[in-house]
Design an enzyme around this catalytic site. Sequence first.
Site, PDB file in Angstrom:
ATOM      1  N   ASP A  67       0.809  -1.207   0.000  1.00  0.00           N
ATOM      2  CA  ASP A  67       0.000   0.000   0.000  1.00  0.00           C
ATOM      3  C   ASP A  67       0.848   1.266   0.000  1.00  0.00           C
ATOM      4  OD1 ASP A  67       0.886  -0.554   2.578  1.00  0.00           O
ATOM      5  OD2 ASP A  67      -1.107  -0.883   3.390  1.00  0.00           O
ATOM      6  N   ASN A 136      -7.733  -3.964  14.180  1.00  0.00           N
ATOM      7  CA  ASN A 136      -9.107  -4.340  13.819  1.00  0.00           C
ATOM      8  C   ASN A 136      -9.112  -5.472  12.783  1.00  0.00           C
ATOM      9  OD1 ASN A 136      -8.192  -3.065  11.571  1.00  0.00           O
ATOM     10  ND2 ASN A 136      -9.712  -1.429  11.549  1.00  0.00           N
ATOM     11  N   HIS A 138      -7.279  -5.452  10.006  1.00  0.00           N
ATOM     12  CA  HIS A 138      -7.005  -5.040   8.619  1.00  0.00           C
ATOM     13  C   HIS A 138      -5.687  -5.638   8.121  1.00  0.00           C
ATOM     14  CE1 HIS A 138      -4.942  -1.070  10.049  1.00  0.00           C
ATOM     15  NE2 HIS A 138      -4.002  -1.900   9.657  1.00  0.00           N
ATOM     16  N   GLU A 143      -9.909  -2.477   5.414  1.00  0.00           N
ATOM     17  CA  GLU A 143     -10.513  -2.329   6.744  1.00  0.00           C
ATOM     18  C   GLU A 143     -11.754  -3.215   6.847  1.00  0.00           C
ATOM     19  OE1 GLU A 143      -9.063  -0.598   9.031  1.00  0.00           O
ATOM     20  OE2 GLU A 143      -7.684   0.659   7.892  1.00  0.00           O
TER      21      GLU A 143
HETATM   22  C1  F6R Z   1       1.481  -1.787   6.186  1.00  0.00           C
HETATM   23  C2  F6R Z   1       0.100  -2.242   6.225  1.00  0.00           C
HETATM   24  C3  F6R Z   1      -0.679  -2.337   7.511  1.00  0.00           C
HETATM   25  C4  F6R Z   1       0.135  -2.812   8.716  1.00  0.00           C
HETATM   26  C5  F6R Z   1      -0.738  -2.914   9.961  1.00  0.00           C
HETATM   27  C6  F6R Z   1       0.053  -3.294  11.198  1.00  0.00           C
HETATM   28  O1  F6R Z   1       1.961  -1.757   4.859  1.00  0.00           O
HETATM   29  O2  F6R Z   1      -0.419  -2.517   5.212  1.00  0.00           O
HETATM   30  O3  F6R Z   1      -1.777  -3.195   7.293  1.00  0.00           O
HETATM   31  O4  F6R Z   1       0.709  -4.054   8.430  1.00  0.00           O
HETATM   32  O5  F6R Z   1      -1.383  -1.684  10.196  1.00  0.00           O
HETATM   33  O6  F6R Z   1       0.941  -2.258  11.485  1.00  0.00           O
HETATM   34  P1  F6R Z   1       2.038  -2.377  12.648  1.00  0.00           P
HETATM   35  O7  F6R Z   1       3.022  -3.376  12.197  1.00  0.00           O
HETATM   36  O8  F6R Z   1       2.626  -0.992  12.721  1.00  0.00           O
HETATM   37  O9  F6R Z   1       1.301  -2.791  13.878  1.00  0.00           O
END
Ligand code: F6R
Length: 242
Positions: A67, A136, A138, A143
């Site tokens: 992303d 959550n 995601h 989401e």
């Molecule tokens: C990052 C992404 C997000 C993260 C997720 C967990 O490219 O796509 O889905 O993997 O928000 O983030 P952390 O590792 O910071 O808890």
Amino acid sequence: MEFIVAKDYDEMSRLAADKIAACLKAKPTCVLGLATGSTPIGLYAQLVRDFEAGEISFADAATFNLDEYRGLSPEHDQSYRYFMEQNLFGKVDVEPSRTHVPDGANPDHEAACAAYEQAIAQVGGIDLQLLGLGHNGHIGFNEPADDFPVDTHLVGLTESTIQANSRLFDSIDDVPREAYTMGIGTIMKARSILVVASGADKADIVKRAFFGPVTPQVPASVLQLHPDVTVIVDAEAGAQCA
Ligand code: F6R
């Protein structure tokens, strides 16, 4: 699904890096799907150490990130491209033209998303997709929703995400409101998937995502339907899955 509980963050990072290193050794031209966020920082550091020790090379590999914020240039220090340059790309021998992040600077979202899907297809698809896990459930910027989005698409960020991200920007007005993300279909097409999660604050969602019902309200739960998934969590994140 293989579910591994490592003793701590360092062991989780080592095991996850080993999995990526094994992919690079078995198939030097492998296509890696990559993630940003805090969880993979340790495993990227480990991969850099493996590269410096001469154990692995990215020279013939290609990468696709999950992303990117829409509206941020690759040079912006909060862009995911910048994160990847700092944590991995700038420290290993990957060929820059074979590293891909959705083009946040392209305001034409249909063109940006279609080009991304096409680029993944052109290299024959993703061999190993790395994922972090949101609180959550995601994955990427997919989401909780009423259905699973299929392809790379534009998403509006939720108010809570905008608020959470505002600490990283000069003002809340500078926080991007939208992002480009691989869809759940894009992720599920990867031949193997590797999920990492760490910390007590992820314990509840780890249990719901991998041991609860499959539902688009917990996007990561769809991974239970993938034939080749490895989940590596530290002891805190795995605490409810004993
Ligand atoms: C990052 C992404 C997000 C993260 C997720 C967990 O490219 O796509 O889905 O993997 O928000 O983030 P952390 O590792 O910071 O808890």
